[in-house]
Design an enzyme around this catalytic site. Structure first.
Site, PDB file in Angstrom:
ATOM      1  N   GLY A  46      46.388  44.826  32.161  1.00  0.00           N
ATOM      2  CA  GLY A  46      46.536  46.231  31.763  1.00  0.00           C
ATOM      3  C   GLY A  46      45.137  46.833  31.667  1.00  0.00           C
ATOM      4  O   GLY A  46      44.254  46.247  31.018  1.00  0.00           O
ATOM      5  N   ARG A  86      38.503  41.675  38.176  1.00  0.00           N
ATOM      6  CA  ARG A  86      39.617  42.377  38.844  1.00  0.00           C
ATOM      7  C   ARG A  86      39.064  43.694  39.402  1.00  0.00           C
ATOM      8  O   ARG A  86      38.303  44.375  38.715  1.00  0.00           O
ATOM      9  CB  ARG A  86      40.785  42.623  37.878  1.00  0.00           C
ATOM     10  CG  ARG A  86      41.550  41.333  37.556  1.00  0.00           C
ATOM     11  CD  ARG A  86      42.850  41.590  36.865  1.00  0.00           C
ATOM     12  NE  ARG A  86      43.905  42.009  37.773  1.00  0.00           N
ATOM     13  CZ  ARG A  86      45.101  42.428  37.354  1.00  0.00           C
ATOM     14  NH1 ARG A  86      45.374  42.485  36.065  1.00  0.00           N
ATOM     15  NH2 ARG A  86      46.016  42.789  38.231  1.00  0.00           N
ATOM     16  N   GLN A 188      56.021  41.967  34.379  1.00  0.00           N
ATOM     17  CA  GLN A 188      55.467  42.596  33.172  1.00  0.00           C
ATOM     18  C   GLN A 188      56.544  43.386  32.426  1.00  0.00           C
ATOM     19  O   GLN A 188      56.465  43.543  31.208  1.00  0.00           O
ATOM     20  CB  GLN A 188      54.320  43.554  33.549  1.00  0.00           C
ATOM     21  CG  GLN A 188      53.049  42.876  34.003  1.00  0.00           C
ATOM     22  CD  GLN A 188      52.982  42.722  35.498  1.00  0.00           C
ATOM     23  OE1 GLN A 188      54.003  42.627  36.173  1.00  0.00           O
ATOM     24  NE2 GLN A 188      51.783  42.665  36.045  1.00  0.00           N
ATOM     25  N   ASP A 229      46.039  52.517  36.423  1.00  0.00           N
ATOM     26  CA  ASP A 229      44.867  51.625  36.475  1.00  0.00           C
ATOM     27  C   ASP A 229      43.615  52.386  36.815  1.00  0.00           C
ATOM     28  O   ASP A 229      42.510  52.016  36.431  1.00  0.00           O
ATOM     29  CB  ASP A 229      45.082  50.515  37.500  1.00  0.00           C
ATOM     30  CG  ASP A 229      45.669  49.320  36.810  1.00  0.00           C
ATOM     31  OD1 ASP A 229      46.870  49.377  36.493  1.00  0.00           O
ATOM     32  OD2 ASP A 229      44.913  48.376  36.519  1.00  0.00           O
ATOM     33  N   ASN A 239      48.469  52.659  40.307  1.00  0.00           N
ATOM     34  CA  ASN A 239      49.164  51.909  39.256  1.00  0.00           C
ATOM     35  C   ASN A 239      49.954  50.774  39.902  1.00  0.00           C
ATOM     36  O   ASN A 239      49.971  50.619  41.129  1.00  0.00           O
ATOM     37  CB  ASN A 239      50.069  52.851  38.446  1.00  0.00           C
ATOM     38  CG  ASN A 239      50.563  52.195  37.170  1.00  0.00           C
ATOM     39  OD1 ASN A 239      49.779  51.620  36.412  1.00  0.00           O
ATOM     40  ND2 ASN A 239      51.858  52.249  36.910  1.00  0.00           N
ATOM     41  N   LYS A 240      50.607  50.002  39.069  1.00  0.00           N
ATOM     42  CA  LYS A 240      51.339  48.812  39.522  1.00  0.00           C
ATOM     43  C   LYS A 240      52.200  49.100  40.751  1.00  0.00           C
ATOM     44  O   LYS A 240      52.893  50.120  40.814  1.00  0.00           O
ATOM     45  CB  LYS A 240      52.198  48.310  38.347  1.00  0.00           C
ATOM     46  CG  LYS A 240      53.048  47.080  38.600  1.00  0.00           C
ATOM     47  CD  LYS A 240      52.267  45.890  39.123  1.00  0.00           C
ATOM     48  CE  LYS A 240      51.089  45.510  38.247  1.00  0.00           C
ATOM     49  NZ  LYS A 240      50.145  44.591  38.942  1.00  0.00           N
TER      50      LYS A 240
HETATM   51  O1  MRU Z   1      48.420  43.780  37.017  1.00  0.00           O
HETATM   52  P1  MRU Z   1      48.461  44.382  35.655  1.00  0.00           P
HETATM   53  O2  MRU Z   1      49.529  43.829  34.779  1.00  0.00           O
HETATM   54  O3  MRU Z   1      47.100  44.390  34.994  1.00  0.00           O
HETATM   55  O4  MRU Z   1      48.824  45.912  35.923  1.00  0.00           O
HETATM   56  C1  MRU Z   1      48.925  46.791  34.841  1.00  0.00           C
HETATM   57  C2  MRU Z   1      49.389  48.129  35.211  1.00  0.00           C
HETATM   58  O5  MRU Z   1      49.603  48.442  36.359  1.00  0.00           O
HETATM   59  C3  MRU Z   1      49.527  49.129  34.102  1.00  0.00           C
HETATM   60  O6  MRU Z   1      50.552  50.037  34.374  1.00  0.00           O
HETATM   61  C4  MRU Z   1      48.210  49.897  33.947  1.00  0.00           C
HETATM   62  O7  MRU Z   1      47.133  49.035  33.808  1.00  0.00           O
HETATM   63  C5  MRU Z   1      48.245  50.822  32.796  1.00  0.00           C
HETATM   64  S1  MRU Z   1      48.242  49.943  31.269  1.00  0.00           S
HETATM   65  C6  MRU Z   1      48.161  51.027  29.997  1.00  0.00           C
END
Ligand code: MRU
Length: 335
Positions: A46, A86, A188, A229, A239-240
């Site tokens: 996140g 990352r 997630q 992100d 975003n995801k």
């Molecule tokens: O791969 P992840 O679990 O780090 O991805 C997280 C996301 O895509 C969240 O939606 C994003 O970081 C926003 S968190 C407040």
């Protein structure tokens, strides 16, 4: 308040998000390079949570290298290792940038590094509470909400971005039902969002990612609410993976699409979403289901873990400063 990150006795502790909800296991870290590996391996994930964690990792770096002659070299090395953990979450780079000046000016004071990390952490919680209040005003009584991935307490310093708005609207008795996409392949949604809502006694209904269109056509969802992100200068949202699908669905079905993110997620240096490096991860994350093998391990895969939602598909961008409707370059610039 639930928070996945804590600092205790000069050590960093992270709630291991790989094993939730079946186990609640805290891991302890003393070295910045080990924290970088933890970020890479998704112990913590996140965007805001990654940024906060990197701040504490820099504090660990000053402790680890306190007796070393060339501290500047060692601490800069750690910063660079963390930067590579990352590639997509902007909060990581935003947080680490705040330590560059310390390193440049030969300031290796643990107190300064730690105070900065604590401030990044506490500001994040404050911002989430603000965004909760700002964003929940858009939610009407009896609205159904769909969220994707986990943009909650576990992805931040606490309270959450998208889940912060959902929590605030729930506290005002506005929500009819919360739906959480399971979010393949890391799950997630089904593992983390469902767990943290249950932790707060908030009910949620888990769906597979491919159920969203059907659910929306049944008129069960009035708002899709997600985190980010990275947001580029023109207000494109990274975003995801799967967020873009939802934004297209929202437009087609004329329901609301809300993005909730602090200004620390906004990268003014990149013009548009397609300029952002999108993380690709290992094939086995797709070919296995958790630990379990589900198909031939030699199959080709395309495991991109984020996508780009064009700004024109976003109805509201909620930040800690204000909500921007139909965000674009000029509005982001003014913000
Ligand atoms: O791969 P992840 O679990 O780090 O991805 C997280 C996301 O895509 C969240 O939606 C994003 O970081 C926003 S968190 C407040």
């Amino acid at each position: 308040m639930l928070s996945p990150i804590r600092w205790q006795n000069n050590k960093l502790q992270l709630l291991d998000q790989r094993v939730l909800p079946l186990r609640e296991k805290w891991l302890s870290y003393e070295k910045a390079c080990d924290v970088a590996t933890a970020i890479q391996n998704m112990v913590v994930r996140g965007a805001p949570a990654i940024g906060i964690t990197a701040g504490y990792a820099m504090a660990l770096s000053t402790i680890q290298h306190k007796n070393y002659k060339n501290k500047q070299k060692k601490i800069r090395q750690d910063l660079n290792i963390l930067k590579k953990s990352r590639p997509t979450a902007y909060n990581l780079f935003w947080a680490l940038q705040q330590y560059e000046h310390f390193i440049d000016t030969n300031n290796f004071s643990l107190q300064d590094y730690l105070s900065k990390a604590i401030k990044i952490h506490q500001d994040d919680i404050k911002n989430n509470l603000k965004m909760g209040k700002i964003g929940e005003k858009y939610i009407q009584k009896n609205d159904g909400i769909l969220t994707h991935c986990n943009a909650g307490a576990l992805a931040t310093g606490g309270f959450g971005t998208a889940l912060g708005v959902i929590r605030a609207a729930h506290n005002n008795n506005k929500i009819k039902k919360i739906y959480a996409d399971e979010t393949r392949p890391w799950l997630q949604g089904s593992r983390l969002t469902a767990w943290e809502l249950a932790h707060d006694n908030i009910k949620c209904c888990v769906i597979t990612d491919n159920t969203a269109a059907h659910l929306i056509r049944e008129k069960k969802v009035q708002w899709i609410i997600v985190g980010a992100d990275r947001i580029t200068a023109n207000a494109d949202v990274i975003n995801k993976i799967g967020t873009y699908n939802l934004a297209v669905l929202a437009k087609f079905h004329k329901i609301g699409f809300m993005v909730v993110a602090p200004t620390s997620t906004i990268d003014k240096n990149l013009k548009k979403g397609t300029d952002v490096q999108i993380e690709k991860r290992r094939a086995d994350e797709i070919l296995n289901f958790g630990e379990k093998k589900i198909t031939n391990k030699n199959y080709d895969t395309y495991n991109v873990v984020f996508d780009v939602t064009p700004a024109k598909l976003v109805d509201v961008l909620v930040t800690e400063k204000e909500a921007i409707e139909n965000p674009n370059f000029n509005k982001i610039n003014e913000l």
